[in-house]
Design an enzyme around this catalytic site. Structure first.
Site, PDB file in Angstrom:
ATOM      1  N   GLY A 203      16.821 -34.489  -2.752  1.00 49.55           N
ATOM      2  CA  GLY A 203      18.112 -35.087  -3.062  1.00 49.55           C
ATOM      3  C   GLY A 203      18.494 -34.797  -4.501  1.00 49.55           C
ATOM      4  O   GLY A 203      17.846 -35.291  -5.426  1.00 49.55           O
ATOM      5  N   TYR A 207      26.498 -35.276  -3.453  1.00 49.16           N
ATOM      6  CA  TYR A 207      26.928 -35.065  -2.069  1.00 49.16           C
ATOM      7  C   TYR A 207      27.469 -33.649  -1.873  1.00 49.16           C
ATOM      8  O   TYR A 207      26.800 -32.680  -2.235  1.00 49.16           O
ATOM      9  CB  TYR A 207      27.940 -36.129  -1.653  1.00 49.16           C
ATOM     10  CG  TYR A 207      27.379 -37.523  -1.760  1.00 49.16           C
ATOM     11  CD1 TYR A 207      26.518 -38.037  -0.793  1.00 49.16           C
ATOM     12  CD2 TYR A 207      27.682 -38.325  -2.856  1.00 49.16           C
ATOM     13  CE1 TYR A 207      25.970 -39.309  -0.905  1.00 49.16           C
ATOM     14  CE2 TYR A 207      27.146 -39.605  -2.978  1.00 49.16           C
ATOM     15  CZ  TYR A 207      26.296 -40.085  -1.999  1.00 49.16           C
ATOM     16  OH  TYR A 207      25.764 -41.338  -2.125  1.00 49.16           O
ATOM     17  N   HIS A 277      18.160 -40.879   2.749  1.00 47.70           N
ATOM     18  CA  HIS A 277      17.783 -42.278   2.975  1.00 47.70           C
ATOM     19  C   HIS A 277      17.888 -42.667   4.454  1.00 47.70           C
ATOM     20  O   HIS A 277      17.746 -43.845   4.786  1.00 47.70           O
ATOM     21  CB  HIS A 277      18.607 -43.250   2.132  1.00 47.70           C
ATOM     22  CG  HIS A 277      18.661 -42.882   0.682  1.00 47.70           C
ATOM     23  ND1 HIS A 277      17.542 -42.532  -0.043  1.00 47.70           N
ATOM     24  CD2 HIS A 277      19.710 -42.788  -0.179  1.00 47.70           C
ATOM     25  CE1 HIS A 277      17.888 -42.252  -1.282  1.00 47.70           C
ATOM     26  NE2 HIS A 277      19.190 -42.392  -1.392  1.00 47.70           N
TER      27      HIS A 277
END
Length: 390
Positions: A203, A207, A277
């Protein structure tokens, strides 16, 4: 005791903070909430470095003692000295830090090492951030408050301050505003700080925007002065690769990709799952990457709150179970003790990680699994398995 000058008040607080903890409440009673809070907040403001937040931010500070409360507003603008003013508790502050007077005094003046976390409560007006941000740059207001909050808390305590400051500088959401992870990271990672570590973070952030993200990778680059930092994201990211940072595009829910990633860039000293997540993704990533962490290293899972969020594959319950990140951690507790199991097959069904998980440290929304050799041998056979001595 009557403290009539700022110098005497500060000295009284230092003496109170350094004395026996059981005597602290009475010592603070003698000083008084108004005087003690005014002195502590004045000192806090003086300790603040020059703010780096892009836009002015207003941070509330509330101090409580025996059911009474005093409030202040701190105004932070880039490159200017922090200003404070006494305020009513109803005064609007997008973020407010709430301290028990005793906790604040010990954190600022105590002789013992301060707590790395758990010194304050955060009150945040989420709707304010939704309505006051710039539609063209919605993250800017969040960045301002992350950096402003970090500036204030860095002045309260030295615990994890360096890593806190790095998170604020690089706008990594591991400290300030909604996450408070950096003191925990510092507690566990400090012994590796100057080692030639390989750190993988799942990550990168931002986004779908290819030009946003990478703050955490830069934090780890600066924290681990000799480390090699790898970042993975399902979305393309621009301009992050450099001498000690490498990014790879791929899905954390793709076992084949994860195996290839580990084969090319592992083994790792640290793996941090700050990815989607989604609970199923968390379990897939752990299953494929935990085995590629070196002994003495850590596997970290962030944002455990999604175990209770059905929208992330979690469970609408007060006790998350199998199939969630929290369920995984509960299974690690059992795995740590596999040599003590009394099932008929004596541990034949122990998971692969049982023999290499030597510690589990769980905090609010983050967990550290410590890697090593978990083969100490079971409790001796001559130790009674039933209680027969009462």
């Amino acid at each position: 005791m009557t403290a009539t000058t700022p110098v005497r008040l500060a000295d009284a607080l230092v003496r109170a903070a350094g004395g026996p903890g059981r005597e602290l409440p009475d010592a603070l009673d003698a000083i008084g909430l108004d005087a003690a809070a005014a002195t502590a907040v004045t000192d806090l403001v003086a300790r603040c470095g020059l703010p780096a937040n892009p836009d002015e931010a207003v941070i509330g500070v509330a101090v409580l003692h025996r059911g009474e409360r005093v409030d202040y507003l701190l105004r932070l603008a880039r490159g200017a000295e922090v200003r404070s003013e006494r305020a009513d508790e109803r005064a609007e502050a997008p973020c407010r830090l709430v301290f028990e007077l005793a906790d604040l005094v010990v954190a600022m003046y105590g002789s013992r090492p301060p707590l790395p976390a758990g010194t304050h409560r955060l009150e945040r007006l989420d709707d304010w951030f939704m309505t006051n941000g710039d539609p063209q740059d919605p993250f800017r207001i969040i960045e301002s408050y992350m950096k402003a909050t970090s500036t204030v808390l860095a002045a309260v305590s030295s615990a994890g301050r360096d890593l806190n400051a790095l998170a604020a500088r690089h706008v990594a959401d591991k400290w300030g505003l909604w996450h408070w992870f950096t003191p925990h990271y510092d507690r566990h990672f400090s012994r590796l700080r100057h080692e030639h570590v390989r750190v993988l973070e799942i990550g990168i952030g931002g986004y779908r925007d290819p030009d946003v993200g990478g703050g955490s990778l830069r934090v780890w680059r600066d924290y681990f002065t000799r480390g090699q930092i790898f970042g993975v994201d399902v979305f393309a990211k621009n301009g992050l690769d450099e001498e000690r940072i490498k990014t790879v595009r791929g899905s954390q829910d793709d076992p084949e990709f994860l195996r290839a990633l580990a084969a090319e860039h592992g083994p790792f000293d640290i793996v941090i799952d700050d990815g989607s997540h989604i609970n199923g993704h968390v379990l897939t990533t752990f299953r494929e990457l935990y085995g590629h962490v070196r002994n003495g290293g850590f596997y970290v899972v962030e944002d455990l709150w999604t175990a209770y969020a059905p929208g992330y594959g979690g469970q609408a319950t007060s006790s998350a179970g199998e199939g969630t990140s929290i369920g995984l951690l509960k299974s690690v507790v059992d795995a740590l003790h596999y040599e003590e199991w009394t099932s008929p097959d004596e541990g034949a069904d122990a998971p692969d990680h049982a023999a290499s998980a030597v510690g589990l440290h769980v905090y609010r929304n983050i967990a550290f699994i410590e890697k090593g050799v978990n083969a100490e041998g079971r409790i001796p056979s001559f130790a009674p398995r039933t209680v027969d001595y009462y």
